[in-house]
Design a protein around this motif. Sequence first.
Motif, PDB file in Angstrom:
ATOM      1  N   ALA A 127       0.833  -0.921  -0.088  1.00 12.17           N
ATOM      2  CA  ALA A 127       0.075  -0.036   0.082  1.00 12.17           C
ATOM      3  C   ALA A 127       0.812   1.375   0.033  1.00 12.17           C
ATOM      4  O   ALA A 127       0.446   2.206  -0.582  1.00 12.17           O
ATOM      5  N   ASN A 128       2.102   1.195   0.601  1.00 15.44           N
ATOM      6  CA  ASN A 128       2.708   2.416   0.729  1.00 15.44           C
ATOM      7  C   ASN A 128       3.464   2.929  -0.619  1.00 15.44           C
ATOM      8  O   ASN A 128       3.555   3.917  -1.147  1.00 15.44           O
ATOM      9  N   LEU A 129       3.934   1.766  -1.243  1.00 15.88           N
ATOM     10  CA  LEU A 129       4.561   1.707  -2.631  1.00 15.88           C
ATOM     11  C   LEU A 129       3.507   2.106  -3.453  1.00 15.88           C
ATOM     12  O   LEU A 129       3.734   3.190  -4.262  1.00 15.88           O
ATOM     13  N   GLN A 130       2.188   1.517  -3.475  1.00 21.03           N
ATOM     14  CA  GLN A 130       1.450   2.078  -4.398  1.00 21.03           C
ATOM     15  C   GLN A 130       1.053   3.503  -4.286  1.00 21.03           C
ATOM     16  O   GLN A 130       0.921   4.377  -5.023  1.00 21.03           O
ATOM     17  N   THR A 131       0.912   4.167  -3.039  1.00 21.62           N
ATOM     18  CA  THR A 131       0.763   5.391  -2.528  1.00 21.62           C
ATOM     19  C   THR A 131       1.855   6.362  -3.136  1.00 21.62           C
ATOM     20  O   THR A 131       1.579   7.367  -3.597  1.00 21.62           O
ATOM     21  N   ALA A 132       3.114   5.849  -3.084  1.00 24.93           N
ATOM     22  CA  ALA A 132       4.189   6.752  -3.419  1.00 24.93           C
ATOM     23  C   ALA A 132       4.229   6.923  -4.953  1.00 24.93           C
ATOM     24  O   ALA A 132       4.425   7.959  -5.517  1.00 24.93           O
ATOM     25  N   ILE A 133       4.000   6.033  -5.465  1.00 25.26           N
ATOM     26  CA  ILE A 133       4.073   5.932  -7.059  1.00 25.26           C
ATOM     27  C   ILE A 133       2.874   6.661  -7.545  1.00 25.26           C
ATOM     28  O   ILE A 133       2.941   7.713  -8.443  1.00 25.26           O
ATOM     29  N   LEU A 134       1.781   6.451  -7.090  1.00 21.95           N
ATOM     30  CA  LEU A 134       0.525   7.385  -7.593  1.00 21.95           C
ATOM     31  C   LEU A 134       0.564   8.819  -6.970  1.00 21.95           C
ATOM     32  O   LEU A 134       0.191   9.953  -7.747  1.00 21.95           O
TER      33      LEU A 134
ATOM     34  N   ASP B 159      11.693  -4.074  -8.991  1.00 22.17           N
ATOM     35  CA  ASP B 159      12.120  -4.992  -7.797  1.00 22.17           C
ATOM     36  C   ASP B 159      10.730  -5.486  -6.884  1.00 22.17           C
ATOM     37  O   ASP B 159      10.982  -6.750  -6.585  1.00 22.17           O
ATOM     38  N   TYR B 160       9.656  -4.779  -6.801  1.00 22.34           N
ATOM     39  CA  TYR B 160       8.752  -5.281  -6.285  1.00 22.34           C
ATOM     40  C   TYR B 160       7.989  -6.336  -7.143  1.00 22.34           C
ATOM     41  O   TYR B 160       7.414  -7.534  -6.529  1.00 22.34           O
ATOM     42  N   GLY B 161       8.014  -6.350  -8.441  1.00 20.49           N
ATOM     43  CA  GLY B 161       7.641  -7.465  -9.450  1.00 20.49           C
ATOM     44  C   GLY B 161       8.431  -8.640  -9.320  1.00 20.49           C
ATOM     45  O   GLY B 161       7.758  -9.774  -9.518  1.00 20.49           O
ATOM     46  N   LYS B 162       9.550  -8.624  -8.734  1.00 22.37           N
ATOM     47  CA  LYS B 162      10.374  -9.888  -8.634  1.00 22.37           C
ATOM     48  C   LYS B 162       9.699 -10.560  -7.421  1.00 22.37           C
ATOM     49  O   LYS B 162       9.898 -11.964  -7.447  1.00 22.37           O
ATOM     50  N   VAL B 163       9.145 -10.006  -6.432  1.00 25.19           N
ATOM     51  CA  VAL B 163       8.353 -10.642  -5.393  1.00 25.19           C
ATOM     52  C   VAL B 163       6.876 -11.215  -5.672  1.00 25.19           C
ATOM     53  O   VAL B 163       6.432 -12.154  -5.283  1.00 25.19           O
ATOM     54  N   ASN B 164       6.340 -10.247  -6.275  1.00 25.36           N
ATOM     55  CA  ASN B 164       4.784 -10.316  -6.556  1.00 25.36           C
ATOM     56  C   ASN B 164       4.585  -9.678  -7.894  1.00 25.36           C
ATOM     57  O   ASN B 164       4.031  -8.584  -8.395  1.00 25.36           O
ATOM     58  N   SER B 165       4.981 -10.710  -8.968  1.00 27.02           N
ATOM     59  CA  SER B 165       4.702 -10.265 -10.294  1.00 27.02           C
ATOM     60  C   SER B 165       3.094 -10.132 -10.778  1.00 27.02           C
ATOM     61  O   SER B 165       3.017  -9.098 -11.712  1.00 27.02           O
TER      62      SER B 165
ATOM     63  N   GLY C  39       9.614  -0.481 -15.434  1.00 25.33           N
ATOM     64  CA  GLY C  39       8.828  -1.336 -14.375  1.00 25.33           C
ATOM     65  C   GLY C  39       8.584  -2.580 -15.052  1.00 25.33           C
ATOM     66  O   GLY C  39       8.249  -3.790 -14.297  1.00 25.33           O
ATOM     67  N   CYS C  40       8.518  -3.009 -16.475  1.00 21.83           N
ATOM     68  CA  CYS C  40       7.940  -3.914 -17.092  1.00 21.83           C
ATOM     69  C   CYS C  40       9.078  -4.771 -17.561  1.00 21.83           C
ATOM     70  O   CYS C  40       9.175  -5.820 -18.140  1.00 21.83           O
ATOM     71  N   LYS C  41      10.266  -4.494 -17.239  1.00 26.31           N
ATOM     72  CA  LYS C  41      11.616  -5.346 -17.692  1.00 26.31           C
ATOM     73  C   LYS C  41      11.606  -6.738 -17.514  1.00 26.31           C
ATOM     74  O   LYS C  41      11.835  -7.694 -18.216  1.00 26.31           O
ATOM     75  N   TYR C  42      10.998  -7.250 -16.174  1.00 28.41           N
ATOM     76  CA  TYR C  42      11.098  -8.695 -15.727  1.00 28.41           C
ATOM     77  C   TYR C  42       9.691  -9.087 -15.687  1.00 28.41           C
ATOM     78  O   TYR C  42       9.723 -10.178 -14.989  1.00 28.41           O
ATOM     79  N   LEU C  43       8.466  -8.686 -15.804  1.00 30.26           N
ATOM     80  CA  LEU C  43       7.515  -9.209 -15.788  1.00 30.26           C
ATOM     81  C   LEU C  43       6.823  -9.804 -16.690  1.00 30.26           C
ATOM     82  O   LEU C  43       7.284  -9.726 -17.883  1.00 30.26           O
TER      83      LEU C  43
END
Length: 59
Positions: free
Chosen positions: A2-9, A29-35, A55-59
Amino acid sequence: MANLQTAILTNRGDDDFFIQKAIGWALRDYGKVNSEWGRAFVANNVLSSLARREGCKYL
């Protein structure tokens, strides 16, 4: 998450190159944990092309 989402938005409208790069790096980086969340977030939110590309490099 939630904090990541808030910071990005909160900062996605900033035109600073390094802010957009950081948004992309955080998504990558977060996509590596929760793609699944990463794919959904990128698909459902308007992001700069730089943030989206990073953000989509490894998704």
